[in-house]
Scaffold this active site. Sequence first.
Site, PDB file in Angstrom:
ATOM      1  N   GLY A  78     -39.112  57.544   6.613  1.00 56.01           N
ATOM      2  CA  GLY A  78     -39.276  58.897   5.743  1.00 56.01           C
ATOM      3  C   GLY A  78     -40.540  59.477   5.841  1.00 56.01           C
ATOM      4  CB  ALA A  79     -43.501  59.882   4.766  1.00 55.30           C
ATOM      5  CG  HIS A  85     -43.592  56.640  -1.721  1.00 55.28           C
ATOM      6  ND1 HIS A  85     -42.692  55.695  -2.065  1.00 55.28           N
ATOM      7  CD2 HIS A  85     -43.947  55.849  -0.674  1.00 55.28           C
ATOM      8  CE1 HIS A  85     -42.637  54.406  -1.382  1.00 55.28           C
ATOM      9  NE2 HIS A  85     -43.535  54.614  -0.468  1.00 55.28           N
ATOM     10  CD  GLU A  86     -45.338  57.973   2.497  1.00 54.29           C
ATOM     11  OE1 GLU A  86     -46.282  57.181   2.783  1.00 54.29           O
ATOM     12  OE2 GLU A  86     -44.288  57.364   2.379  1.00 54.29           O
ATOM     13  CG  HIS A 106     -48.469  54.157   0.274  1.00 54.40           C
ATOM     14  ND1 HIS A 106     -48.263  52.408  -0.269  1.00 54.40           N
ATOM     15  CD2 HIS A 106     -47.195  54.270   0.624  1.00 54.40           C
ATOM     16  CE1 HIS A 106     -47.075  52.442  -0.054  1.00 54.40           C
ATOM     17  NE2 HIS A 106     -46.327  53.380   0.455  1.00 54.40           N
ATOM     18  CG  ASN A 121     -50.586  57.257   9.123  1.00 52.41           C
ATOM     19  OD1 ASN A 121     -50.387  55.937   9.619  1.00 52.41           O
ATOM     20  ND2 ASN A 121     -49.716  58.089   9.630  1.00 52.41           N
TER      21      ASN A 121
END
Length: 848
Positions: free
Chosen positions: A268-269, A302-303, A306, A272
């Site tokens: 999905g993704a 969500h990313e 992270h 980085n």
Amino acid sequence: MPGENLSRDEARERAELLSVDAYEVALDLRSAIGESEAEQRTFRSVTTIRFRRTAPGSATFADLVAPAVNAVTLNGRKLDPAVVFDGARIALDDLADENVLVVDAQCAYSRTGEGMHRFVDPEDGEVYLYTQYEPADARRVFANFEQPDLKAPFRFEVTAPEGWTVWSNGAEESREGGVWRFAPTAPISTYITAVVAGPYHHVTDTYRRGDLEIPLGAMCRKGLARHFDADDVFLITKQGLDFFHDNFDYPYPFGKYDQAFVPEYNLGAMENPGMVTFREEYIYRGKVTQAAYERRANVILHEMAHMWFGDLVTMKWWDDLWLKESFADFMGTFSMVEATRFTNGWVTFANNRKAWAYRADQLPSTHPVTADIRDLEDAKLNFDGITYAKGAAVLKQLVAYAGREAFLEGARRYFKRHAYGNTTLADLLSVLEETSGRDMRSWSRSWLETSGVNSLTPVVTYDAGDRITELAVLQDGGEPRPHRAAVGLYRLEAGELVRYARAEVDITGTRTVVTELVGAERPALVLVNDDDLTYGKVRFDEGSLRTLRTHLGDVTDPLARALCWSALWNLTRDALMPARDFVSLVLDFAGRESDIGVLQMLHAWARTALVHYAAPAWREEGGRLLAGGALRELRLAEPGSEHQLTWARFFAATAATAADFQLLEGLLDGTAKIDGLEVDQELRWSLLEPLAAHGRADESAIEAELARDATASGKRHQVRCLAARPSAAVKAQAWAQVVESDALSNALVEATIGGFAQPSQRELLAPYAAKYFEAIERVWAERSIQIGMDVVRGMFPSLQDHEGTSAAAEAWLSAHASAAPALRRLVLEASDDLARSLRAQACDAAAG
């Protein structure tokens, strides 16, 4: 390939032996547009690694998966590549206290979405590159020590073709003569480094908060630029950065924030730091529902979560993958609900994400949230419903258990204490114990270190006046856990089911009495886990179940209604409710569902119920009923609404009669119209696939549609439709392309698999059951792990749903006890799904 599957023990030994100070990576990507195919296969990668020996020992290895190594130099000493390189590892001996390793290699461009992926746009011939590494594919692009606990600063230099733009994790420092140089990063793990290069369409903005300025960028292929709503991407990005700055008390630590939407992406993704990558399907080419925009917002957030959970603080090894994924999954919804327009995100979480968790937690391969990951193959398979959705659900339960502020303060201390470092479960538990005052060790043992899902069932007794004398919650399904949960009582008022009493309690042991509800009037519905605070399958008492069969659509609260649907679906999956009963509930009440994400989930469940859980003798009748109900709701839906679009897609997917197919054909050629329904290009493909699958659209019709949509997206749809046709020759060709050849890219492998297995073609597909079990071990050995997973999962003969297939799967598992554990897990999971289907079919047949 020898040594490619790094083990946990090897990683631990290497981390004890050395510490990495810095990487300098120089990539020459001009070959990406080379004139010959040979030129386009590889690129030059020169890596300089500065590292120290921190414990006694004179030998280790560096990781590199590459076709060829030109030169290896260690501390000025030339090593013979033919001797030290085995295709996956570079042997290093005679280490000094301080070391410099230089590796000059020819690395391969990828067509599988792993490493440096190369994509040629069929629309204009432009070439696009991007990297994707998780869990361990950075070694396909540059030499490194490929494990998460050997962090270091990275400095990238990229030589690119003229006219291209290049991005990496660090900010651009200079560009001269096609050479792009980037600032060194903060210390990060190898798997989150990134390079994106090509003639991308690029949009910029800036996030400002006091003295803090973060440059924002968003990019996509030129062919998608006209569809790219970058303003909405930036809006969600800024709202997310505000939320995380407000709650984490730790400024975003990686400078700029670029987001690239890239073609043929496996995931999905990917988080980085400073250079997040997404699958380009999040750029919508046609009309989509708000549920699609909500999904995209959730992934963006969500990313972003992270950046702190995973990038700033990283797990030591993949056992604690949940330390980043569970938190990001939870924080994605948490931040979305509190900071964006998508305030009903917990409804989607309850109905969609937790369904993924409940399924995964009932497979024979279920595992604790904190898992036993022996090697990289194990790690790849653990990006699953346990690590993501169950972990997130458990964290939601933790917030209810420990308190919101204690949870967030624990996160803040965790970031400050372990910034740029690596952690384990114990590190997180210690800060949460400090902030909550709760015993996190026992909580962890119950929720993070055990597997399986409990069922929560209400048992109610009444007096002669219809007042509750006792309401108990029974907990079964393995070892009882402590649940912080709400129990809601609902009654009918003016035709609506509304909550009139609620008690929030600690459910412990196998039986818990909810004393707070004694004396309440008899409810029409008892809903355990009201507000979805805990993780567990909800059951109903008989009275509540009778109420839902006639009044499910009258539940006014969207979250409560979603929880009821989820519970009914679990009853169906567990063969406690006939599939035809679930289909009947969808036909009766789905048309009244206000939440579009829940409606889409109901459509997916109804199709699964029909295809896999219904008795074979009822499938034809059930199919007609479902298609008829879909068409009725399509005609009743408000013209131009997202509900109308959703029912149109569902009708296409369920079309069963000649009249249904004639309507689809009419919508495609313009001879039929439904008021307000815009048949855009994406919807056209949705209408065409069922026609292809039922032999009503031939190759020429599919090619004509591709001519209308000569794009990368159109190509994927065309390949899927071609593979869907009901012909033995078509199936043989699709099988050969996916199983016998590696010529297709990952996206086209996915499309071919998607078209191959059509529920209406069970007899046509029957010969491939035996072929599947003959082929999968070879496929696993010869293909990359991502493609291997796609083939083994996607081509399993689930439509051959009879005891013969089940026996064949058992026989394969018995005869291949020494096969790769990850391969065995995939077959075991698919076999278990098949066994569940057979149990559900027996339940449905008994009801007939």
